[in-house]
Design an enzyme around this catalytic site. Sequence first.
Site, PDB file in Angstrom:
ATOM      1  N   GLN A  70      -4.709  -5.425   6.776  1.00  8.11           N
ATOM      2  CA  GLN A  70      -5.686  -6.316   6.132  1.00  8.11           C
ATOM      3  C   GLN A  70      -5.654  -7.734   6.691  1.00  8.11           C
ATOM      4  O   GLN A  70      -6.325  -8.611   6.168  1.00  8.11           O
ATOM      5  CB  GLN A  70      -5.438  -6.367   4.615  1.00  8.11           C
ATOM      6  CG  GLN A  70      -5.608  -5.037   3.908  1.00  8.11           C
ATOM      7  CD  GLN A  70      -7.059  -4.558   3.851  1.00  8.11           C
ATOM      8  OE1 GLN A  70      -8.000  -5.311   4.124  1.00  8.11           O
ATOM      9  NE2 GLN A  70      -7.241  -3.300   3.502  1.00  8.11           N
ATOM     10  N   CYS A  90      -4.750   2.494  -3.727  1.00 12.46           N
ATOM     11  CA  CYS A  90      -3.535   3.001  -3.062  1.00 12.46           C
ATOM     12  C   CYS A  90      -2.360   2.030  -3.207  1.00 12.46           C
ATOM     13  O   CYS A  90      -1.581   1.845  -2.257  1.00 12.46           O
ATOM     14  CB  CYS A  90      -3.775   3.283  -1.581  1.00 12.46           C
ATOM     15  SG  CYS A  90      -4.963   4.575  -1.302  1.00 12.46           S
ATOM     16  N   HIS A 121       0.869  -1.182   0.000  1.00  8.96           N
ATOM     17  CA  HIS A 121       0.000   0.000   0.000  1.00  8.96           C
ATOM     18  C   HIS A 121       0.907   1.233   0.000  1.00  8.96           C
ATOM     19  O   HIS A 121       2.032   1.179   0.506  1.00  8.96           O
ATOM     20  CB  HIS A 121      -0.826  -0.049   1.294  1.00  8.96           C
ATOM     21  CG  HIS A 121      -1.863   1.012   1.421  1.00  8.96           C
ATOM     22  ND1 HIS A 121      -1.576   2.283   1.844  1.00  8.96           N
ATOM     23  CD2 HIS A 121      -3.204   0.988   1.203  1.00  8.96           C
ATOM     24  CE1 HIS A 121      -2.689   2.996   1.883  1.00  8.96           C
ATOM     25  NE2 HIS A 121      -3.698   2.235   1.495  1.00  8.96           N
ATOM     26  N   ASP A 166       2.805  -4.860   8.023  1.00 10.91           N
ATOM     27  CA  ASP A 166       1.594  -4.065   7.839  1.00 10.91           C
ATOM     28  C   ASP A 166       0.420  -5.039   7.931  1.00 10.91           C
ATOM     29  O   ASP A 166       0.147  -5.793   6.987  1.00 10.91           O
ATOM     30  CB  ASP A 166       1.652  -3.369   6.477  1.00 10.91           C
ATOM     31  CG  ASP A 166       0.347  -2.657   6.135  1.00 10.91           C
ATOM     32  OD1 ASP A 166      -0.642  -2.820   6.866  1.00 10.91           O
ATOM     33  OD2 ASP A 166       0.326  -1.938   5.113  1.00 10.91           O
ATOM     34  N   LYS A 175     -10.667  -0.677  10.420  1.00 14.50           N
ATOM     35  CA  LYS A 175     -10.797  -1.845   9.535  1.00 14.50           C
ATOM     36  C   LYS A 175     -11.165  -3.106  10.328  1.00 14.50           C
ATOM     37  O   LYS A 175     -11.355  -4.167   9.770  1.00 14.50           O
ATOM     38  CB  LYS A 175      -9.493  -2.073   8.774  1.00 14.50           C
ATOM     39  CG  LYS A 175      -9.211  -0.988   7.716  1.00 14.50           C
ATOM     40  CD  LYS A 175      -7.983  -1.329   6.912  1.00 14.50           C
ATOM     41  CE  LYS A 175      -7.407  -0.135   6.176  1.00 14.50           C
ATOM     42  NZ  LYS A 175      -8.143   0.207   4.959  1.00 14.50           N
TER      43      LYS A 175
HETATM   44  N1  PMP Z   1      -1.891  -0.826   4.519  1.00 12.11           N
HETATM   45  C1  PMP Z   1      -2.822  -1.582   3.918  1.00 12.11           C
HETATM   46  C2  PMP Z   1      -2.452  -2.951   3.436  1.00 12.11           C
HETATM   47  C3  PMP Z   1      -4.107  -1.079   3.770  1.00 12.11           C
HETATM   48  O1  PMP Z   1      -5.040  -1.812   3.155  1.00 12.11           O
HETATM   49  C4  PMP Z   1      -4.416   0.219   4.258  1.00 12.11           C
HETATM   50  C5  PMP Z   1      -5.810   0.814   4.095  1.00 12.11           C
HETATM   51  N2  PMP Z   1      -6.359   0.665   2.825  1.00 12.11           N
HETATM   52  C6  PMP Z   1      -3.409   0.948   4.873  1.00 12.11           C
HETATM   53  C7  PMP Z   1      -2.168   0.394   4.990  1.00 12.11           C
HETATM   54  C8  PMP Z   1      -3.662   2.324   5.423  1.00 12.11           C
HETATM   55  O2  PMP Z   1      -4.549   2.278   6.472  1.00 12.11           O
HETATM   56  P1  PMP Z   1      -5.112   3.623   7.131  1.00 12.11           P
HETATM   57  O3  PMP Z   1      -5.627   4.450   5.997  1.00 12.11           O
HETATM   58  O4  PMP Z   1      -6.177   3.153   8.042  1.00 12.11           O
HETATM   59  O5  PMP Z   1      -3.972   4.274   7.844  1.00 12.11           O
END
Ligand code: PMP
Length: 410
Positions: A204, A367, A124, A201, A227
């Site tokens: 997910q 993203c 991401h 990270d 999430k």
């Molecule tokens: N890493 C991953 C794998 C994600 O899916 C996301 C959210 N789409 C993020 C980081 C960022 O999370 P947040 O916007 O809640 O900080």
Amino acid sequence: MMYDLKAVRKEFPILERTIYKKYPLVYLDNGATTQKPRQVVEAMTEEYYNVNANVHRGVHFLSQQATDLHEAARETVRRFLNARSANEILFTRGTTESINLVAQCFCQAFMQEGDEVIVSEMEHHANIVSWQLVRQRMGIRLRVIPITDEGTLDMQAYEALFNERTRIVSVTHVSNVLGTVNPVAELVRIAHAHNVPILVDAAQSVPHMAVDVQALDCDFLAFSGHKIYGPTGIGVLYGKESWLDRMPPYMGGGEMIKNVSFEHTTFNALPYKFEAGTPDYVASTGLAQALDFVTSLGMDNILAHEQELTRYAMEQMQTIEGMRIYGPHDVNIHDAVISFQVGQIHHLDMGTLLDRLGIAVRTGHHCAEPLIRRLGVEGTCRASFALYNTKDEVDALVAGIKRVQQMFQH
Ligand code: PMP
């Protein structure tokens, strides 16, 4: 069936909504954010109505009660991740802030110009740009683990990236685009064999499967409250004390100091050293409730239910002509996220038309632009499942996709 799906859905009032005054909501954008059960919202309302006071600083009753709730929430997170100590649990605004914190503070403490960080092609943006910001300032290098055509990490290429300049690895547990579940324990083992720490990270993964930081032996782990059925604006960074102790603070302000003078300031102990300013102490209560909620259902039950849904969805979707599903097709390494394209139908058209049927999916690059480029597409449609989704909703998605396809055939 391991939990009563009907009863569980009742805990999420939003799931009863009707969209465009016509269609029952089919919410399949859980990878972006999940809906909130009553227990989360009610606990937060209760705290605002009856407890609210700033934490840690007050001698008065409410402040102490708010502090107790906030610190009890930290303990709930510790238990949920099986961390050794609550000092290893930092509250942040979310995964993004957690990763930025490590990128900034770890690099400052342990990296020099020319040193390297390993990330992967399926990250991401939060786990790419955070390091690039440090790169600009310090001249560090990013090395990238490529993915295979199946959408898994190329583990041989990963091992080959290590050299004497490698200082940290930062990889995602589960891809938010491909759904790939990466072999984290193996990634950790290899990193440690090279004496390199690793950040996971878990944005997910934590909502979908039991994650035990001691079993994984990762050095840092990040996730977001929103999430995992918790409130927005709060997340967690787990970090081993041995690393956090040696890292400088992230931000300056109240709470993170021991003594301040204009000449010299000493910093507070863990975890407060990294928690400048008033924390979102109401959100921490909400997050703790969310973790209690999923724990009461059982993470293994949630995983089993979502795997069954993912398997069913992939089977059903593959009956659609022109369907391309990205990522591995084995649900043992494919989490509750399905990215797809149908024939020549643009992902935005597909998403927009599904929405007109009450079906919420995500479209675009999610993203993760480098990954999308690697897949050779401009974007995908993404359906992502949560503990409350049903087979009927998968059927609605499949019927919806077929209907959109028919529109394009005429
Ligand atoms: N890493 C991953 C794998 C994600 O899916 C996301 C959210 N789409 C993020 C980081 C960022 O999370 P947040 O916007 O809640 O900080």
